[in-house]
Design a protein around this motif. Structure first.
Motif, short mmCIF file in Angstrom:
data_model
loop_
_atom_site.label_atom_id
_atom_site.label_comp_id
_atom_site.label_asym_id
_atom_site.label_seq_id
_atom_site.Cartn_x
_atom_site.Cartn_y
_atom_site.Cartn_z
N LEU A 94 0.82 -1.20 0.00
CA LEU A 94 0.00 0.00 0.00
C LEU A 94 0.86 1.26 0.00
N THR A 95 1.97 1.24 0.73
CA THR A 95 2.87 2.38 0.76
C THR A 95 3.45 2.66 -0.62
N TYR A 100 3.36 5.57 -5.89
CA TYR A 100 3.15 5.53 -7.34
C TYR A 100 2.07 6.53 -7.76
N VAL A 101 0.98 6.60 -6.99
CA VAL A 101 -0.10 7.53 -7.33
C VAL A 101 0.41 8.97 -7.27
N TRP A 143 -0.65 0.58 -11.64
CA TRP A 143 -1.69 -0.36 -12.07
C TRP A 143 -1.38 -1.78 -11.60
N THR A 144 -0.14 -2.23 -11.75
CA THR A 144 0.19 -3.58 -11.30
C THR A 144 0.15 -3.68 -9.78
N SER A 145 0.53 -2.63 -9.09
CA SER A 145 0.45 -2.62 -7.64
C SER A 145 -1.01 -2.62 -7.18
N TYR A 146 -1.86 -1.92 -7.92
CA TYR A 146 -3.29 -1.90 -7.61
C TYR A 146 -3.89 -3.30 -7.75
N THR A 149 -2.73 -5.21 -4.70
CA THR A 149 -3.29 -4.74 -3.45
C THR A 149 -4.78 -5.03 -3.34
N TRP A 150 -5.54 -4.68 -4.37
CA TRP A 150 -6.98 -4.83 -4.30
C TRP A 150 -7.52 -5.80 -5.34
N GLY A 151 -6.68 -6.72 -5.77
CA GLY A 151 -7.09 -7.68 -6.79
C GLY A 151 -8.10 -8.67 -6.24
N SER A 152 -8.23 -9.76 -6.92
CA SER A 152 -9.22 -10.76 -6.52
C SER A 152 -8.82 -11.38 -5.18
N GLN A 153 -9.62 -11.08 -4.18
CA GLN A 153 -9.40 -11.63 -2.85
C GLN A 153 -10.64 -12.42 -2.46
N PRO A 154 -10.47 -13.46 -1.68
CA PRO A 154 -11.63 -14.26 -1.28
C PRO A 154 -12.60 -13.44 -0.43
N THR A 155 -13.90 -13.65 -0.66
CA THR A 155 -14.89 -12.87 0.06
C THR A 155 -15.35 -13.56 1.34
#
Length: 159
Positions: A94-95, A100-101, A143-146, A149-155
């Motif tokens: 996240l840091t 990057y942003v 974009w790759t870090s995003y 970080t927030w990619g497909s995670q189990p719900t």
């Protein structure tokens, strides 16, 4: 009857002992190297230019490129020496994403300003072009870090 059980565990690390040299062969490692190099070239092009037309705009570009050059060099060294695993209290993914942003936005603004105020000076044009290249590389890393970080995670948790 007695049995003797022997268990052998082997661990392998890319690159050997102290440094994670395998990180330089990954996409993220190569992106960080490219970012540091392009930011260094952009900074040097503007800094070593003899004829400036607008000091405040070019100083902004210098400060922003130098700050993010140092920041991404520190991130690269941290990954290379595996220091982020020794400080687990910080979410390093996240840091880096936030850097990057901010870097993409600020370097893009600085590159646009230098492109507008270059006065036809070749070194400033080159610095602006390398600033745009660095902005693109930072946006791609963002974009790759995003996605990480927030990619497909189990719900839900598996029972």
């Amino acid at each position: 009857m007695s049995h003797v059980v022997t268990t052998t565990t082997t661990t392998t690390s890319s690159g050997g002992g102290f440094a994670n040299v395998g990180y330089t062969r990954t996409i993220q490692g190569q992106l960080k190297i490219a970012q540091v190099v392009t930011l260094l070239i952009a900074f040097l092009c503007v800094r070593l230019s003899k004829y400036w037309t607008d000091y405040t705009a070019l100083r902004y570009f210098e400060v922003v490129t130098l700050f993010f050059l140092i920041a991404f060099l520190i991130f690269f060294i941290m990954h290379l020496l595996r220091l982020q695993s020794k400080i687990p209290c910080i979410n390093w993914t996240l840091t880096e994403f936030l850097h990057y942003v901010l870097g993409t936005i600020l370097i893009l603004i600085g590159s646009i300003v230098v492109a507008v105020k270059n006065g036809g000076i070749a070194a400033l044009i080159a610095g602006s072009v390398f600033g745009f290249i660095a902005s693109f590389l930072l946006a791609y890393s963002m974009w790759t870090s995003y996605k990480v970080t927030w990619g497909s995670q189990p719900t839900s948790a598996a029972v």
